[in-house]
Write an enzyme that holds these catalytic residues in place. Structure first.
Site, PDB file in Angstrom:
ATOM      1  N   CYS A   1     -40.485 -29.389  22.478  1.00  0.00           N
ATOM      2  CA  CYS A   1     -41.026 -28.184  23.096  1.00  0.00           C
ATOM      3  C   CYS A   1     -40.050 -27.520  24.054  1.00  0.00           C
ATOM      4  CB  CYS A   1     -42.337 -28.491  23.811  1.00  0.00           C
ATOM      5  SG  CYS A   1     -42.159 -29.641  25.195  1.00  0.00           S
TER       6      CYS A   1
ATOM      7  N   GLN B   1     -39.898 -38.891  20.845  1.00  0.00           N
ATOM      8  CA  GLN B   1     -39.363 -37.761  20.078  1.00  0.00           C
ATOM      9  C   GLN B   1     -37.982 -38.084  19.511  1.00  0.00           C
ATOM     10  OE1 GLN B   1     -39.731 -35.029  23.340  1.00  0.00           O
ATOM     11  NE2 GLN B   1     -41.632 -34.145  22.573  1.00  0.00           N
TER      12      GLN B   1
ATOM     13  N   ALA C   1     -41.477 -39.617  29.786  1.00  0.00           N
ATOM     14  CA  ALA C   1     -41.142 -40.661  28.819  1.00  0.00           C
ATOM     15  C   ALA C   1     -41.359 -40.234  27.375  1.00  0.00           C
ATOM     16  CB  ALA C   1     -41.976 -41.912  29.112  1.00  0.00           C
TER      17      ALA C   1
ATOM     18  N   ALA D   1     -53.629 -32.218  16.440  1.00  0.00           N
ATOM     19  CA  ALA D   1     -53.870 -33.651  16.635  1.00  0.00           C
ATOM     20  C   ALA D   1     -52.606 -34.473  16.436  1.00  0.00           C
ATOM     21  CB  ALA D   1     -54.966 -34.142  15.682  1.00  0.00           C
ATOM     22  N   GLY D   2     -51.447 -33.842  16.594  1.00  0.00           N
ATOM     23  CA  GLY D   2     -50.187 -34.562  16.480  1.00  0.00           C
ATOM     24  C   GLY D   2     -49.865 -35.319  17.762  1.00  0.00           C
ATOM     25  N   SER D   3     -48.585 -35.647  17.940  1.00  0.00           N
ATOM     26  CA  SER D   3     -48.190 -36.450  19.101  1.00  0.00           C
ATOM     27  C   SER D   3     -48.475 -35.718  20.408  1.00  0.00           C
ATOM     28  CB  SER D   3     -46.704 -36.810  19.011  1.00  0.00           C
ATOM     29  OG  SER D   3     -45.907 -35.641  18.935  1.00  0.00           O
TER      30      SER D   3
END
Length: 441
Positions: free
Chosen positions: A50, A120, A115, A191-193
């Site tokens: 992001c 990622q 963290a 609903a991802g990480s």
């Protein structure tokens, strides 16, 4: 071959530019293929989050590799390379290692110490490995970076500087809704990480109800089930009825990873105008139509808002200690790489010595064919012990010397002094993978 980093991040790049360059999960394989198709690039890992888009590549030459990587990023953004130059940062060789270790430790994040970057980075490596574009160099480097990141979070209190961008957005939401999220309803789109991280923070903040809206029902239900197991009133829904779900929400987290807008202003405009709504848009590109910020009683917290607030945030003693760990780990890694660089030459020297011993023992057999077998074996053992002892100290010492900066010359000195084949180090080294360049597994 050396490691090159070419990237754009919240530190150097406005969010609208980051949005253009951002790589969705569905496009990652295509971009990795383009990178490996570049003449100077032999390995690549793409990290797109992001607040950053970075390429870690093993390249033959600095300028050739940089130009080729920038061209790939520009193509992804639908731009000319010149449009990205003012926002790019480039690190090469030792500086590339230091940058990656800093990223893994959360020192280069928008919220220092978060963290999430470790997961990622692990995901970026796995995607590149699955695409067959990771070789020995990046395999060893990324695995070490992950270990460094874990050490930083274990040995320092840097996590307390701020858990993630999500926690900052959540703090904004709570403040705008009277300081608490108790008995409030949250709509999590995606609903991802990142969606899972948002849901976890909402649970810890005491949210009353959570609705998970996701394109894939199974993933949405999985996250809702996990929340219910933690005592949260949660359910999932599709994306077909967003307007109804938004109308009943107090806070909206949007984090889908989609390249298109998911929540339009029309979805938000149907709600009661006297009911406040906090929209936390953590998508890159944006998941929520920017026009939503113009609606009555709607407050939008997005990456640009967080970027402005956190750009000058103090780092503190824990961050200083983390920086010291990074410097220490970089020195150790580079020393190990320099020492490993002389190992093939040492191996070639020992191989040459073994060949000389074998040749001399063969001559002995030819000159003294009647020599007793037991005597012959004892002579062979004695000669080999003498050679091993003569080589032990210089080979150990040359590895120690090679670990220091500028130590690569010691391998060259060995090759010159003992007349070793210059190709011997290549011939006796073992690569991490033997997969042809660009071939998929």
């Amino acid at each position: 071959m050396s490691v090159l980093v070419v990237g754009l991040s919240h530190r150097t790049t406005p969010v609208p530019v980051l949005e253009r360059v951002a790589v969705a999960d569905a496009d990652r394989g295509k971009v990795l293929d383009r990178l490996l198709g570049a003449p100077s690039v032999s390995e690549a890992v793409l990290l797109s989050t992001c607040n950053r888009v970075e390429v870690y590549a093993v390249v033959e030459t600095f300028h050739g590799g940089m130009n080729e990587v920038v061209e790939v990023l520009a193509r992804q953004a639908g731009a000319e390379p010149a449009e990205l130059f003012e926002h790019l940062y480039v690190h090469y060789s030792a500086a590339a290692v230091e940058h990656l270790f800093s990223v893994a430790g959360g020192l280069d994040s928008m919220v220092v110490g978060e963290a999430q970057i470790l997961g990622q980075l692990r995901g970026a490596y796995s995607a590149a490995d699955e695409a067959g574009v990771v070789g020995r160099t990046l395999h060893e480097l990324v695995q070490q970076a992950l270990r460094v990141g874990k050490r930083i979070h274990t040995d320092t209190g840097i996590d307390h500087a701020g858990a993630s961008v999500v926690s900052e957005a959540l703090a904004d939401a709570a403040g705008a809704l009277g300081g608490t999220l108790h008995d409030r309803t949250a709509l999590v789109v995606g609903a991802g990480s990142m969606g899972g991280l948002a849901a976890a923070h909402l649970r810890r903040a005491g949210i009353g109800r959570v609705v998970v809206a996701n394109r894939t029902a199974a993933n949405g239900e999985r996250l809702a089930t996990a929340l219910r197991a933690e005592g949260v009133d949660a359910r999932h829904t599709g994306l077909h009825d967003l307007a109804t779900e938004v109308a009943g929400a107090d806070v909206l987290f949007a984090c889908t990873g989609s390249v298109d807008t998911v929540v339009g202003a029309e979805h938000i405009g149907d709600r009661a105008p006297d009911r406040p709504l906090v929209v936390c848009d953590l998508g890159l590109p944006k998941d929520v139509d920017p026009a939503a910020a113009l609606l009555a009683n709607v407050r939008v917290v997005d990456l640009e808002t967080l970027q402005r607030r956190l750009s000058d945030a103090p780092t503190g003693q824990d961050a200083q200690r983390a920086a010291e760990i990074v410097a220490e780990e970089v020195r150790a890694y580079l020393a190990g790489q320099r020492s490993a660089g002389v190992t093939p030459t040492v191996t070639a020297l020992r191989k040459r010595a073994a060949e000389v011993v074998d040749a001399e023992l063969l001559r002995l057999d030819q000159r003294l064919p009647q020599l007793d077998g037991a005597v012959r074996d004892e002579l062979a053992k004695t000669v080999r012990r003498v050679v091993d002892k003569l080589l032990h100290t210089p080979t150990v010492r040359v590895k120690e010397l090679a670990a220091a900066p500028g130590g690569a010359g010691y391998a060259e000195a060995l090759r010159e002094l003992f007349g070793l084949d210059p190709q011997a180090p290549t011939a006796v080294s073992t690569p991490h993978k033997t997969q042809p360049k660009g071939e998929k597994r």
